[in-house]
Design a protein around this motif. Structure first.
Motif, PDB file in Angstrom:
ATOM      1  N   THR A 165       0.635  -2.878   7.652  1.00  0.00           N
ATOM      2  CA  THR A 165      -0.560  -3.240   6.904  1.00  0.00           C
ATOM      3  C   THR A 165      -0.463  -4.673   6.414  1.00  0.00           C
ATOM      4  O   THR A 165       0.609  -5.289   6.425  1.00  0.00           O
ATOM      5  N   THR A 166      -1.600  -5.189   5.967  1.00  0.00           N
ATOM      6  CA  THR A 166      -1.680  -6.458   5.246  1.00  0.00           C
ATOM      7  C   THR A 166      -2.348  -6.183   3.911  1.00  0.00           C
ATOM      8  O   THR A 166      -3.393  -5.527   3.851  1.00  0.00           O
ATOM      9  N   ILE A 167      -1.741  -6.673   2.822  1.00  0.00           N
ATOM     10  CA  ILE A 167      -2.260  -6.475   1.469  1.00  0.00           C
ATOM     11  C   ILE A 167      -2.663  -7.834   0.922  1.00  0.00           C
ATOM     12  O   ILE A 167      -1.890  -8.796   0.999  1.00  0.00           O
ATOM     13  N   ASN A 168      -3.844  -7.937   0.389  1.00  0.00           N
ATOM     14  CA  ASN A 168      -4.370  -9.239  -0.024  1.00  0.00           C
ATOM     15  C   ASN A 168      -3.648  -9.839  -1.219  1.00  0.00           C
ATOM     16  O   ASN A 168      -3.678 -11.056  -1.416  1.00  0.00           O
ATOM     17  N   THR A 169      -2.991  -9.026  -2.035  1.00  0.00           N
ATOM     18  CA  THR A 169      -2.206  -9.563  -3.141  1.00  0.00           C
ATOM     19  C   THR A 169      -0.906 -10.155  -2.605  1.00  0.00           C
ATOM     20  O   THR A 169      -0.155  -9.465  -1.924  1.00  0.00           O
ATOM     21  N   PRO A 170      -0.616 -11.431  -2.890  1.00  0.00           N
ATOM     22  CA  PRO A 170       0.664 -11.996  -2.441  1.00  0.00           C
ATOM     23  C   PRO A 170       1.785 -11.603  -3.399  1.00  0.00           C
ATOM     24  O   PRO A 170       1.873 -12.132  -4.518  1.00  0.00           O
ATOM     25  N   TYR A 171       2.630 -10.671  -2.991  1.00  0.00           N
ATOM     26  CA  TYR A 171       3.733 -10.215  -3.830  1.00  0.00           C
ATOM     27  C   TYR A 171       4.889 -11.215  -3.704  1.00  0.00           C
ATOM     28  O   TYR A 171       5.770 -11.061  -2.856  1.00  0.00           O
ATOM     29  N   TYR A 172       4.874 -12.213  -4.559  1.00  0.00           N
ATOM     30  CA  TYR A 172       5.868 -13.286  -4.481  1.00  0.00           C
ATOM     31  C   TYR A 172       7.255 -12.751  -4.839  1.00  0.00           C
ATOM     32  O   TYR A 172       7.446 -12.100  -5.860  1.00  0.00           O
ATOM     33  N   ASP A 173       8.244 -13.041  -3.974  1.00  0.00           N
ATOM     34  CA  ASP A 173       9.636 -12.627  -4.203  1.00  0.00           C
ATOM     35  C   ASP A 173       9.701 -11.151  -4.576  1.00  0.00           C
ATOM     36  O   ASP A 173      10.205 -10.757  -5.635  1.00  0.00           O
ATOM     37  N   ALA A 174       9.240 -10.314  -3.684  1.00  0.00           N
ATOM     38  CA  ALA A 174       9.025  -8.904  -4.003  1.00  0.00           C
ATOM     39  C   ALA A 174      10.280  -8.060  -3.856  1.00  0.00           C
ATOM     40  O   ALA A 174      11.152  -8.331  -3.031  1.00  0.00           O
ATOM     41  N   GLY A 175      10.330  -6.998  -4.661  1.00  0.00           N
ATOM     42  CA  GLY A 175      11.325  -5.949  -4.515  1.00  0.00           C
ATOM     43  C   GLY A 175      10.623  -4.626  -4.363  1.00  0.00           C
ATOM     44  O   GLY A 175       9.804  -4.237  -5.211  1.00  0.00           O
ATOM     45  N   LEU A 176      10.895  -3.906  -3.287  1.00  0.00           N
ATOM     46  CA  LEU A 176      10.234  -2.631  -2.991  1.00  0.00           C
ATOM     47  C   LEU A 176      11.121  -1.473  -3.430  1.00  0.00           C
ATOM     48  O   LEU A 176      12.305  -1.423  -3.080  1.00  0.00           O
ATOM     49  N   LEU A 177      10.555  -0.556  -4.192  1.00  0.00           N
ATOM     50  CA  LEU A 177      11.257   0.646  -4.649  1.00  0.00           C
ATOM     51  C   LEU A 177      10.601   1.886  -4.061  1.00  0.00           C
ATOM     52  O   LEU A 177       9.383   2.068  -4.183  1.00  0.00           O
TER      53      LEU A 177
END
Length: 547
Positions: A165-177
């Motif tokens: 997918t593509t999500i319009n919010t840019p998750y800068y320096d993201a950590g996924l849990l």
């Protein structure tokens, strides 16, 4: 990952000092922050030999590290290199191999194809790798160009990886849990830290909320890593480039959070290098915890280091030190014997398969019609240019520290007039040794003085400083790079006409150590035209060796 547009002086922040949070020590057992919350079945852990930092002396920055069963995986930044986001694999946290790439192609715009624009210092910044047990799937998540976020998935790290997918919010320096109830959360941001909840299928954002504002006394915090440990939520954050902090919430993923300093101005294990920071926490099968960070160690780049972690009784991590510093050596993690030996990151490649091994990454996306592998690597000219920084199909390989040598066997018999092919030390200040063909004759030459400015525009295309006539159709080219931080940082070049006896060509090249390009120097194989397409070279053998 530090954005070059931010106001803080990251160079100044590299100054090494001392200081670390202290507290009573207690091993914290419980659910792992990775997908594997229970000990893996199999042989009992055994004590390992001590290991030495850095555990990988190659450029792998912004590490996210997880464990799935008895296997450890890590992801790293690659900026404009393609494929992007390499996935490393280990069975002991010390010995690592490159298993694949989460982003098969940088299809984020023509600039990543060197088509009218260039993507230097853009592309794959700090991102996140996670495993979801419910569907036995790996997830990679990262923002591109501060515009939007991309999610890729695979059922095996070797691939195939595909865009979910593509999500319009840019998750800068993201950590996924991946929470224990299978809900997907993302922690992200710079100074202002937010948490987003994704839809059950991971394709869209349900909710996002600011959860923390960094105190002005701390400055910048970024590089989120998101964990759930013993029922509490943790966001692990870096202060570039000299500190690490952690947020803790007992009230759920959206907080409220309290903050504690983990380390600041801590002396690192690489002489002349920076402070270990911006990495991830991981728990072994036996319940022990480790922190894998990176150290700024230019000209080689940002290299991973590993240290044990214990926990205070009230649930805060403490990095274990040696003589007040991040240790150059620690006892090895107690883990079961590996099922096999990992593939070395050095050695010989004869390009005997039709696909490139995962140690290789192109400078921007390649033109796949202009190269082939199998019985050597054939590079047909893909660009007419006098500027190596604009040349497509330049193939790169990380340099092994502290010192290593790349040797290439090159068949140049199919080159055409105006073609340039060879072996480079590639960064924003570059040099190369290679073959020039002009007027029907070939010569081996050393060129230096290729440079970019701070906006990554070419400011000089290089000057030939030495050359000799070249007979026959085959030559061996060699580059040796000393990437230890320090004043000299020499790169040297030599050539051979028999593969045994090498002759030095040109002066030593002093590799740059400015951090703003982020990526470290790489060895690079190239072939481009300055007059017309149609020429080709064949690389029969590449060897990366250490003293």
């Amino acid at each position: 990952m530090s954005c070059p547009r931010q106001p803080f002086d990251r160079r100044k922040a590299l100054t090494v000092g001392g200081g670390l949070v202290t507290g009573a020590l207690l091993s914290l057992a419980g659910p792992s922050p990775t997908a594997a919350s229970a000990p893996a079945r199999g042989p009992a852990p055994t004590a390992a030999a001590p290991y030495t930092n850095p555990v990988i002396w190659q450029d792998f920055a912004d590490i996210d590290v997880i464990r799935v069963g008895g296997t450890y995986y890590a992801s790293a930044s690659t900026m404009h290199y393609s494929p992007g986001a390499p996935v490393l694999r280990s069975y002991d946290l010390v010995n690592w191999e490159i298993a694949g790439h989460s982003v098969p192609v940088l299809d984020f715009g023509a600039k990543y194809d060197l088509n009218g624009a260039r993507g230097y210092v853009r592309g794959i910044w700090a991102s996140s790798l996670a495993y979801r047990p419910a569907n036995r799937t790996f997830y990679w998540l990262g923002q591109i160009d501060f515009a939007r976020t991309y999610v890729y998935t695979a059922t095996a790290v070797e691939g195939p990886w595909s865009r979910l997918t593509t999500i319009n919010t840019p998750y800068y320096d993201a950590g996924l849990l991946v929470d224990t109830d299978d809900t997907l959360y993302v922690a992200y941001g710079n100074t202002t830290i937010s948490v987003a909840q994704l839809s059950p299928d991971g394709r869209s954002q349900i909710r996002t909320q600011q959860v923390f504002t960094t105190p002005s006394s701390v400055g910048t915090l970024e590089g989120s890593r998101f964990y759930k440990i013993n029922g509490q939520y943790y966001i692990f954050l870096t202060r570039p480039a000299n500190g690490q902090y952690i947020l803790k919430s007992s009230g759920g993923p959206f907080g409220p959070y309290t903050m504690r300093q983990v380390l600041l101005d801590l002396r690192g294990p690489i002489p002349g290098g920076g402070v270990p920071h911006q990495g991830g926490l991981v728990q072994t099968q036996g319940g022990a915890w480790y922190y894998m960070a990176f150290v700024d160690a230019y000209p080689g780049g940002r290299v991973p280091v590993l240290a044990p972690v214990t926990w205070t009784p009230d649930g805060w991590p403490v990095v274990q030190l040696v003589n007040g510093a991040w240790g150059t050596s620690y006892p090895g993690p107690a883990v079961p014997a590996p099922p096999r030996q990992v593939t070395p990151m050095t050695g010989v490649d004869t390009f005997d398969g039709t696909a490139l091994k995962p140690r290789w990454e192109w400078n921007h996306n390649p033109d796949n019609t202009k190269w082939s592998a199998g019985d050597g690597l054939t590079l047909r000219t893909a660009t007419v240019t006098g500027d190596l920084y604009w040349a497509r199909n330049t193939l790169t390989h990380r340099i092994q520290g502290p010192t290593s040598t790349a040797t290439v066997e090159l068949d140049h018999s199919a080159m055409r007039d105006g073609d340039r092919a060879g072996l480079a030390l590639l960064r924003d200040s570059s040099a190369w040794i290679g073959v020039r063909r002009d007027g029907g004759a070939a010569r081996v030459t050393m060129v230096n003085g290729l440079t970019m400015d701070g906006s990554w525009n070419t400011t000089a295309t290089g000057t030939e400083v030495a050359s000799v006539p070249l007979a026959g159709g085959r030559v061996w080219l060699r580059a040796t790079a000393d990437i230890r931080p320090g004043a000299a940082r020499p790169g040297t070049f030599s050539y051979s006409t028999d593969g045994t006896h090498f002759t030095r060509l040109g002066p030593a090249f002093s590799m740059g150590n400015d951090w703003r390009f982020f990526m470290g120097y790489r060895f690079a194989l190239f072939n481009h035209a300055t007059q017309a397409l149609g020429g080709a070279v064949r690389i029969a053998r590449f060897e990366l060796s250490t003293p």
